[in-house]
Write a protein that holds these residues in place. Structure first.
Motif, PDB file in Angstrom:
ATOM      1  N   GLY A  16       0.807  -1.214   0.000  1.00  0.00           N
ATOM      2  CA  GLY A  16       0.000   0.000   0.000  1.00  0.00           C
ATOM      3  C   GLY A  16       0.839   1.261   0.000  1.00  0.00           C
ATOM      4  O   GLY A  16       2.073   1.215  -0.066  1.00  0.00           O
ATOM      5  N   SER A  17       0.146   2.390   0.094  1.00  0.00           N
ATOM      6  CA  SER A  17       0.804   3.694   0.034  1.00  0.00           C
ATOM      7  C   SER A  17       0.325   4.593   1.168  1.00  0.00           C
ATOM      8  O   SER A  17      -0.802   4.458   1.654  1.00  0.00           O
ATOM      9  CB  SER A  17       0.494   4.392  -1.290  1.00  0.00           C
ATOM     10  N   LEU A  18       1.209   5.502   1.558  1.00  0.00           N
ATOM     11  CA  LEU A  18       0.883   6.553   2.508  1.00  0.00           C
ATOM     12  C   LEU A  18       1.611   7.817   2.082  1.00  0.00           C
ATOM     13  O   LEU A  18       2.683   7.742   1.483  1.00  0.00           O
ATOM     14  CB  LEU A  18       1.301   6.190   3.936  1.00  0.00           C
ATOM     15  N   ARG A  19       1.025   8.957   2.455  1.00  0.00           N
ATOM     16  CA  ARG A  19       1.670  10.243   2.183  1.00  0.00           C
ATOM     17  C   ARG A  19       1.810  11.000   3.504  1.00  0.00           C
ATOM     18  O   ARG A  19       0.813  11.293   4.160  1.00  0.00           O
ATOM     19  CB  ARG A  19       0.872  11.072   1.185  1.00  0.00           C
ATOM     20  N   LEU A  20       3.027  11.292   3.874  1.00  0.00           N
ATOM     21  CA  LEU A  20       3.309  12.058   5.077  1.00  0.00           C
ATOM     22  C   LEU A  20       3.553  13.517   4.694  1.00  0.00           C
ATOM     23  O   LEU A  20       4.133  13.804   3.648  1.00  0.00           O
ATOM     24  CB  LEU A  20       4.544  11.510   5.794  1.00  0.00           C
ATOM     25  N   GLY A  66      13.284   4.547  -5.339  1.00  0.00           N
ATOM     26  CA  GLY A  66      12.337   3.883  -6.219  1.00  0.00           C
ATOM     27  C   GLY A  66      10.964   3.666  -5.613  1.00  0.00           C
ATOM     28  O   GLY A  66      10.021   3.317  -6.331  1.00  0.00           O
ATOM     29  N   ARG A  67      10.841   3.862  -4.307  1.00  0.00           N
ATOM     30  CA  ARG A  67       9.545   3.665  -3.643  1.00  0.00           C
ATOM     31  C   ARG A  67       9.030   4.935  -2.978  1.00  0.00           C
ATOM     32  O   ARG A  67       7.820   5.161  -2.941  1.00  0.00           O
ATOM     33  CB  ARG A  67       9.650   2.560  -2.586  1.00  0.00           C
ATOM     34  N   LEU A  80       6.260  13.324   1.971  1.00  0.00           N
ATOM     35  CA  LEU A  80       6.953  12.084   1.615  1.00  0.00           C
ATOM     36  C   LEU A  80       5.902  11.110   1.120  1.00  0.00           C
ATOM     37  O   LEU A  80       5.072  10.627   1.900  1.00  0.00           O
ATOM     38  CB  LEU A  80       7.691  11.504   2.818  1.00  0.00           C
ATOM     39  N   GLN A  81       5.901  10.838  -0.168  1.00  0.00           N
ATOM     40  CA  GLN A  81       5.008   9.856  -0.761  1.00  0.00           C
ATOM     41  C   GLN A  81       5.678   8.493  -0.669  1.00  0.00           C
ATOM     42  O   GLN A  81       6.776   8.310  -1.206  1.00  0.00           O
ATOM     43  CB  GLN A  81       4.693  10.207  -2.219  1.00  0.00           C
TER      44      GLN A  81
END
Length: 126
Positions: A16-20, A66-67, A80-81
C-alpha cells in the motif's frame, strides 16, 4: 521555539501507500534543508530522505529509492510519498529541518538538523 509538525501516518497493508506531510510550527521559519528520519523499536534513528529547499535537490537511503518521493508542496510544506510499503518500513517517522548553514555531505546524519517533530506512526502489516 519552532518545531516541525508531521501528519499523515497510519496503518496499511504491505504494498500500500501513505503520504506524510510536514510543516514548521511558525510560518516565519525558512528552511534550508528538510528531511525524514525513522525509528523502529529497539533500533537507532535512521535517515530516509532529504530535500534542499532552494533548488529541490534530493537524496534517499537505498531502502527508499524507487519507492519513496520527497517533495516540496508549498512554501512551508514538505511531503513524503511512500509506495510499495513493506513491513520493515514500520516505524515512527520524524520530520527534521534546519535554517542554518548546511554541509550537504552531512545530509544523512541527524546531528545536521536542529529542528524536529514528534513523529507520526507508520505501520505496515503483512
Amino acid at each position: 521555539q519552532v518545531s516541525m509538525v508531521e501528519s499523515g501516518g497510519g496503518q496499511v497493508q504491505a504494498g500500500g501507500s501513505l503520504r506524510l506531510s510536514c510543516r514548521a510550527s511558525h510560518e516565519t521559519f525558512e528552511p534550508n534543508v528538510m528531511a525524514w528520519f525513522r525509528q523502529s523499536p529497539g533500533k537507532e534513528r535512521e535517515f530516509v530522505a532529504t530535500l534542499r529547499w532552494r533548488d529541490g535537490t534530493t537524496d534517499y537511503t537505498d531502502a527508499a529509492k524507487g519507492r519513496f518521493t520527497i517533495s516540496r508542496d508549498s512554501k512551508h510544506v514538505m511531503s513524503l510519498q511512500m509506495n510499495s510499503l513493506r513491513p520493515e518500513d514500520t516505524a515512527v517517522y520524524h520530520c527534521a529541518a534546519t535554517d542554518r548553514a548546511f554541509f550537504w555531505s552531512r545530509r544523512s546524519t541527524f546531528a545536521a538538523y536542529d529542528v524536529w517533530g514528534r513523529g507520526t506512526q507508520v505501520t505496515v502489516s503483512s
